[in-house]
Scaffold this motif. Structure first.
Motif: not given
Length: 150
Positions: A35-45
């Motif tokens: 789930l790390y890449p999806a969370l990173k993308d979400y939080y960054t945006r």
């Protein structure tokens, strides 16, 4: 023990994401996906556009508690004339620091963020552990909440 509170920045994001994944596992998530890449993308945006904020509790350099709030908007309704809703997430306190008021302080800070954003309501899908905290804060149950998984 002197606990410091601060808003999440990009500097703490990696640790915040790892703590979020650990929290989901502790709450019983069994899915075998990264789930790390999806969370990173979400939080960054959403940190960049102001629709996600989080507060951290720190003991020295160690993050020992987290809270997050996503802001969404739907058509206004009588229960929320602004249509702006805060979705509470990432409420987590390290096991060694529980029952010391840290979660209550983190909750207060993200609810204040929702109020300042113009939200008319805050919602959460509470874990069994969190129900007592949220009830004490003033949250009430909405038994009509339903979900359809796609």
């Amino acid at each position: 023990m002197e606990i410091e509170y601060k808003r999440l920045t990009d500097n703490e994001l990696d640790t915040f994401i790892k703590m979020r994944i650990n929290q989901l596992r502790e709450e019983g998530a069994k899915e075998d996906i990264d789930l790390y890449p999806a969370l990173k993308d979400y939080y960054t945006r959403h940190m960049a556009d102001g629709t996600f904020v989080a507060w951290l509790a720190l003991d020295g350099d160690k993050i020992i508690g987290t809270s997050g709030m996503s802001f969404v908007e739907k058509p206004p309704y009588f229960g929320c004339p602004s249509g702006k809703i805060g979705l509470l997430s990432s409420m987590f306190t390290d096991k060694d620091y529980r029952h010391k008021g840290i979660a209550s302080e983190l909750l207060k800070r993200v609810v204040d963020e929702a109020r300042n954003y113009g939200c008319g309501t805050v919602q959460i899908t509470a874990s069994d552990m969190g129900v007592k905290l949220y009830t004490a804060f003033g949250f009430t149950h909405n038994n009509n909440f339903m979900q359809y998984k796609l």
